[in-house]
Design a protein around this motif. Structure first.
Motif, PDB file in Angstrom:
ATOM      1  N   VAL A   1      29.771  30.965  56.588  1.00 17.00           N
ATOM      2  CA  VAL A   1      29.585  30.123  55.405  1.00 17.00           C
ATOM      3  C   VAL A   1      30.927  29.602  54.911  1.00 17.00           C
ATOM      4  N   LEU A   2      31.946  30.494  54.902  1.00 17.25           N
ATOM      5  CA  LEU A   2      33.280  30.077  54.488  1.00 17.25           C
ATOM      6  C   LEU A   2      33.843  29.032  55.433  1.00 17.25           C
ATOM      7  N   ARG A   3      33.663  29.242  56.744  1.00 24.55           N
ATOM      8  CA  ARG A   3      34.191  28.267  57.693  1.00 24.55           C
ATOM      9  C   ARG A   3      33.528  26.906  57.499  1.00 24.55           C
ATOM     10  N   ALA A   4      32.222  26.914  57.288  1.00 25.63           N
ATOM     11  CA  ALA A   4      31.521  25.648  57.059  1.00 25.63           C
ATOM     12  C   ALA A   4      32.066  24.943  55.821  1.00 25.63           C
ATOM     13  N   CYS A   5      32.420  25.732  54.804  1.00 21.30           N
ATOM     14  CA  CYS A   5      33.029  25.156  53.609  1.00 21.30           C
ATOM     15  C   CYS A   5      34.391  24.546  53.937  1.00 21.30           C
ATOM     16  N   LEU A   6      35.165  25.236  54.751  1.00 17.50           N
ATOM     17  CA  LEU A   6      36.512  24.768  55.073  1.00 17.50           C
ATOM     18  C   LEU A   6      36.504  23.567  56.021  1.00 17.50           C
ATOM     19  N   GLU A   7      35.393  23.366  56.731  1.00 24.33           N
ATOM     20  CA  GLU A   7      35.294  22.190  57.602  1.00 24.33           C
ATOM     21  C   GLU A   7      35.457  20.896  56.806  1.00 24.33           C
TER      22      GLU A   7
ATOM     23  N   TYR B   1      50.397  41.026  55.459  1.00 26.36           N
ATOM     24  CA  TYR B   1      50.493  41.853  54.247  1.00 26.36           C
ATOM     25  C   TYR B   1      49.738  41.160  53.128  1.00 26.36           C
ATOM     26  N   CYS B   2      48.674  41.806  52.643  1.00 27.95           N
ATOM     27  CA  CYS B   2      47.866  41.276  51.550  1.00 27.95           C
ATOM     28  C   CYS B   2      48.138  42.092  50.301  1.00 27.95           C
ATOM     29  N   GLU B   3      48.683  41.473  49.284  1.00 22.02           N
ATOM     30  CA  GLU B   3      49.016  42.140  48.026  1.00 22.02           C
ATOM     31  C   GLU B   3      48.147  41.551  46.924  1.00 22.02           C
ATOM     32  N   GLY B   4      47.164  42.344  46.476  1.00 21.83           N
ATOM     33  CA  GLY B   4      46.268  41.851  45.446  1.00 21.83           C
ATOM     34  C   GLY B   4      45.314  40.779  45.927  1.00 21.83           C
ATOM     35  N   CYS B   5      44.995  40.757  47.224  1.00 21.59           N
ATOM     36  CA  CYS B   5      44.163  39.687  47.783  1.00 21.59           C
ATOM     37  C   CYS B   5      42.696  39.873  47.401  1.00 21.59           C
ATOM     38  N   VAL B   6      41.999  38.765  47.254  1.00 17.99           N
ATOM     39  CA  VAL B   6      40.577  38.761  46.904  1.00 17.99           C
ATOM     40  C   VAL B   6      39.861  37.725  47.760  1.00 17.99           C
ATOM     41  N   GLY B   7      38.794  38.130  48.429  1.00 16.87           N
ATOM     42  CA  GLY B   7      37.981  37.176  49.174  1.00 16.87           C
ATOM     43  C   GLY B   7      38.666  36.570  50.369  1.00 16.87           C
ATOM     44  N   VAL B   8      39.579  37.308  51.011  1.00 16.71           N
ATOM     45  CA  VAL B   8      40.261  36.837  52.214  1.00 16.71           C
ATOM     46  C   VAL B   8      39.498  37.344  53.438  1.00 16.71           C
ATOM     47  N   VAL B   9      39.304  36.485  54.429  1.00 18.64           N
ATOM     48  CA  VAL B   9      38.658  36.859  55.686  1.00 18.64           C
ATOM     49  C   VAL B   9      39.699  36.802  56.801  1.00 18.64           C
ATOM     50  N   ILE B  10      39.926  37.944  57.446  1.00 21.95           N
ATOM     51  CA  ILE B  10      40.865  38.045  58.570  1.00 21.95           C
ATOM     52  C   ILE B  10      40.014  38.324  59.804  1.00 21.95           C
ATOM     53  N   ARG B  11      39.866  37.346  60.662  1.00 25.97           N
ATOM     54  CA  ARG B  11      38.856  37.449  61.722  1.00 25.97           C
ATOM     55  C   ARG B  11      39.378  36.931  63.059  1.00 25.97           C
TER      56      ARG B  11
ATOM     57  N   SER C   1      45.794  38.736  37.771  1.00 27.52           N
ATOM     58  CA  SER C   1      46.350  37.388  37.651  1.00 27.52           C
ATOM     59  C   SER C   1      45.806  36.561  38.800  1.00 27.52           C
ATOM     60  N   SER C   2      45.485  35.342  38.533  1.00 31.71           N
ATOM     61  CA  SER C   2      44.814  34.490  39.515  1.00 31.71           C
ATOM     62  C   SER C   2      45.609  34.400  40.812  1.00 31.71           C
ATOM     63  N   GLY C   3      44.947  34.640  41.922  1.00 31.73           N
ATOM     64  CA  GLY C   3      45.607  34.591  43.223  1.00 31.73           C
ATOM     65  C   GLY C   3      44.797  33.796  44.226  1.00 31.73           C
ATOM     66  N   PRO C   4      45.274  33.715  45.480  1.00 27.48           N
ATOM     67  CA  PRO C   4      44.547  32.967  46.506  1.00 27.48           C
ATOM     68  C   PRO C   4      43.144  33.531  46.728  1.00 27.48           C
ATOM     69  N   ARG C   5      42.183  32.668  47.009  1.00 32.23           N
ATOM     70  CA  ARG C   5      40.826  33.109  47.310  1.00 32.23           C
ATOM     71  C   ARG C   5      40.184  32.110  48.266  1.00 32.23           C
ATOM     72  N   ARG C   6      39.096  32.557  48.867  1.00 35.04           N
ATOM     73  CA  ARG C   6      38.438  31.786  49.923  1.00 35.04           C
ATOM     74  C   ARG C   6      39.467  31.346  50.968  1.00 35.04           C
ATOM     75  N   VAL C   7      40.093  32.364  51.578  1.00 31.52           N
ATOM     76  CA  VAL C   7      41.110  32.153  52.622  1.00 31.52           C
ATOM     77  C   VAL C   7      40.552  32.695  53.931  1.00 31.52           C
ATOM     78  N   LEU C   8      40.581  31.904  54.991  1.00 29.34           N
ATOM     79  CA  LEU C   8      40.144  32.322  56.315  1.00 29.34           C
ATOM     80  C   LEU C   8      41.338  32.284  57.260  1.00 29.34           C
ATOM     81  N   ILE C   9      41.613  33.436  57.880  1.00 27.81           N
ATOM     82  CA  ILE C   9      42.702  33.557  58.860  1.00 27.81           C
ATOM     83  C   ILE C   9      42.051  33.898  60.192  1.00 27.81           C
ATOM     84  N   GLU C  10      42.187  33.052  61.184  1.00 26.40           N
ATOM     85  CA  GLU C  10      41.478  33.320  62.437  1.00 26.40           C
ATOM     86  C   GLU C  10      42.231  32.757  63.645  1.00 26.40           C
TER      87      GLU C  10
END
Length: 505
Positions: free
Chosen positions: A39-45, A272-282, A250-259
Motif C-alpha cells: 500500500v505504501l509503495r502504491a502511494c509512493l508511485e 540507524y533509525c532514531e525515533g523513527c515512525v512508520g518506516v519500512v525497511i524491506r 517531535s515531528s519526524g520522517p514518516r511513510r518512508v520505504l527503503i528497499e
C-alpha cells in the motif's frame, strides 16, 4: 498482549515510551496489515518523476557559478543538460523549482567548497537532479523545506555527507545512488518529511563510527536551523541533537520505504533509525557493517523490518579507543585480533515499541542475531531465519539468537542520574509483552533465546531452535513469560568418564 499487571503495568504506564506512543501519527493497525508495504509503495508511485516533456536546453560551461547564471535564464519546466564532462564547484548551486538538472555523468570537483552544499534545493517544488558524480564534496546535496523532489543516478566519492534532507518536505524519491568512502552519514533524513522512497541505494565504507555516522540516518531530532545548512549544521544534527528526550514526540520522517539497497562495510551501522515512525525497511542487503546492521533506537515505534539479509555485522574491528569510549565499552578491552570485546547484533531495538521484525535472514553476526536491548515493548519477532550469530563469543561475553533484554543504564550514565547531573531522556526498563514466534534459530549460539532479568509477559512459541552450545532457552527472570509449542531439545548433562566407559561394554 496488554496483560501487564501490578508493578510491570505501573512501570509501563509511567514510561516515556508509553507517553510517546500516544502522540504518534501512525497507529499499529496501519502497519500490522500484511499488505501495508505494498500500500505504501502504491502511494509512493505517485511521487514526482522528471519527464522530458518540456524544453531541453544545453549548458556548456565549466563552473557552477556559470551554471547558476545560466539557470536564471531558463524557463520553468525545462530540462537542463550539462554537456561538459567536468564542473568546478566554485559556489553553491541553488536548483529552482520545476527544473530537471541532468548531468550525463558529469564529474563535480568540490574539494574547495568545504562547508557549504554543492547543490541546494530550498523551498523548491517539482525539481530533479540526476546523472552527476560528486568528488570530495563535504556536503553534496541539501533538500530543505521542499516537496516533489527527485534525486537519481548519482555517485558520491571521498567526501562528507552525500545527501541531507532537513526540516520538512514530502514526495521525495532518491534512487540509484552510489556512495563510497564518505566521512558520513551517507544520507541523512531529518524533520517532518512525508512520503519518501529510498531505493536501489549502494552505500559502502562510510568512515564515521558514532551512531550519527551510519550509512543511512533517519531521525526525529530537532535543531535551530534558521541559519544556512552547512557541514557544522549536519554535525550538530547527528551528534548532540540526535539524542533528545523521546517524550514529547517531535515531528519526524514518516511513510518512508527503503528497499532493494545495499548497506555494506560502514564503520557504524548500515541503517540507524532514531525515533523513527512508520518506516519500512524491506528487501535490502545489510552486510559487514562494523556496528549493528539495523538499529531501531531512541523511541522508534511502529516500523517494519521485512525480508532483509542481515549478515556479518557488529564485530567492531575498525573502532578506535575514542570510538569505544564514546560508546561506553572501552573498559571491556580488546581481543587478540584488535577488535572490541563487546560486540553488537545484526538487528537491535532499544527503547522501541510495536515494531515488526519479520521474514529476515539474520546470519553470522558478531553479538546476537536480534537483540531487544532494554525498554522494548510489544514488538513482534516473527518468521525470521537466525543462523550462527555468536561469532563474537569470547571470555567476557557470549551471544544468542534472540535476546530479550533488560540492560540498565551504563555505570557512567547511572552515576550522573543519581547525582542529579543528568535527566534520562529515555527509559531503562526490562523488555515486556514482546512476541517471538515461528523463527528458525540454528547454529552455535550460546543460547537460542535468552530472557534477561525482570523481563515479563513475553510470548515465545512455535520457534525451532537447534545446535546451540548450551540451552535452547535460558532465563534470568522470575517474572511470568509464556513459553509453549517450541521445537527444541534441551542438552543432556555431560556424562562422566565412568559413564562413557560403561557405554563401551
Amino acid at each position: 498482549m496488554n496483560r501487564l499487571q501490578g508493578e510491570a503495568r505501573n512501570l509501563w504506564l509511567n514510561s516515556l515510551l508509553y507517553k510517546r506512543l500516544k502522540q504518534l501519527p501512525v497507529s499499529f493497525s496501519q502497519i500490522e496489515d500484511t499488505e501495508a508495504p505494498d500500500v505504501l509503495r502504491a502511494c509512493l508511485e505517485n511521487n514526482f518523476r522528471p519527464s522530458i516533456a518540456g524544453k531541453v536546453v544545453v549548458f556548456r560551461g565549466r563552473t557552477l557559478s556559470e551554471l547558476a547564471n545560466f539557470l536564471k535564464q531558463v524557463r520553468a519546466g525545462s530540462t537542463v543538460e550539462v554537456a561538459s564532462p567536468k564542473l568546478l564547484a566554485d559556489t553553491t548551486l541553488r536548483i529552482p523549482s520545476r527544473i530537471h538538472l541532468k548531468g550525463k555523468n558529469a564529474a563535480i570537483e568540490a574539494s574547495n567548497l568545504s562547508e557549504k552544499p554543492v547543490f541546494l534545493l530550498e523551498n523548491a517544488h517539482e525539481a530533479a537532479v540526476s546523472g552527476f558524480i560528486f568528488l570530495r564534496a563535504s556536503l553534496g546535496i541539501v533538500v530543505r523545506n521542499s516537496r516533489r523532489i527527485y534525486l537519481g543516478h548519482l555517485t558520491f566519492r571521498e567526501g562528507g555527507t552525500a545527501i541531507a534532507c532537513v526540516e520538512s518536505g514530502g514526495e521525495l524519491t532518491i534512487e540509484d545512488v552510489r556512495l563510497r568512502s564518505l566521512k558520513g552519514p551517507g544520507i541523512l533524513l531529518q524533520g517532518n518529511f512525508d512520503r519518501v522512497w529510498l531505493r536501489r541505494l549502494d552505500i559502502r565504507d562510510t568512515k564515521r563510527a558514532d551512531n550519527g555516522g551510519a550509512g543511512l540516518v533517519i531521525t526525529d531530532a530537532s535543531a535551530d536551523l534558521n541559519a544556512p545548512i552547512t557541514t557544522e549544521t549536519i554535525r550538530r544534527l547527528t551528534t548532540e541533537a540526535l539524542h533528545q528526550t523521546i517524550y514529547p514526540y517531535s515531528s519526524g520522517p514518516r511513510r518512508v520505504l527503503i528497499e532493494e539497497s545495499v548497506f555494506a562495510g560502514n564503520r557504524a551501522q548500515g541503517i540507524y533509525c532514531e525515533g523513527c515512525v512508520g518506516v519500512v525497511i524491506r528487501r535490502n542487503l545489510i552486510l559487514g557493517n562494523d556496528k549493528e546492521g539495523i538499529c531501531l533506537d531512541w523511541g522508534s515505534a511502529r516500523n517494519l523490518v521485512l525480508e532483509n539479509v542481515v549478515e556479518g555485522n557488529g564485530f567492531r574491528r575498525r573502532q578506535t579507543d575514542e570510538d569505544l569510549r564514546r560508546d561506553l565499552v572501552l573498559r571491556f578491552g580488546r581481543l587478540a585480533d584488535g577488535s572490541a570485546v563487546a560486540k553488537l547484533p545484526g538487528i537491535s531495538l532499544d527503547n522501541a515499541a510495536e515494531n515488526i521484525i519479520a521474514r529476515n535472514v539474520v546470519r553470522e553476526n558478531a553479538g546476537d542475531g536480534i537483540k531487544l536491548v532494554r525498554s522494548s515493548f510489544r514488538n513482534l519477532i516473527l518468521f525470521n531465519v537466525i543462523l550462527h550469530n555468536a561469532r563474537g563469543n569470547n571470555h567476557r561475553f557470549v551471544y544468542t539468537g534472540v535476546l530479550i533484554g533488560s540492560a540498565g543504564a551504563e555505570p557512567e550514565i547511572l552515576k550522573l542520574i543519581k547525582t542529579g547531573q543528568f535527566k534520562a531522556p529515555l527509559d531503562y526498563l526490562p523488555s515486556m509483552e514482546n512476541i517471538v514466534a515461528a523463527n528458525v534459530i540454528d547454529g552455535e549460539h550460546y543460547w537460542g533465546i535468552l530472557l534477561d532479568r525482570d523481563t515479563a509477559y513475553n510470548d515465545i512459541y512455535d520457534n525451532t531452535v537447534h545446535h546451540q552450545l548450551k540451552e535452547p532457552l535460558a532465563s534470568a527472570t522470575q517474572k511470568f513469560n509464556s513459553i509453549m509449542g517450541n521445537s527444541w531439545q534441551r542438552r543432556k548433562p555431560e556424562s562422566t568418564l565412568l559413564d562413557r566407559l560403561k557405554n563401551l561394554f
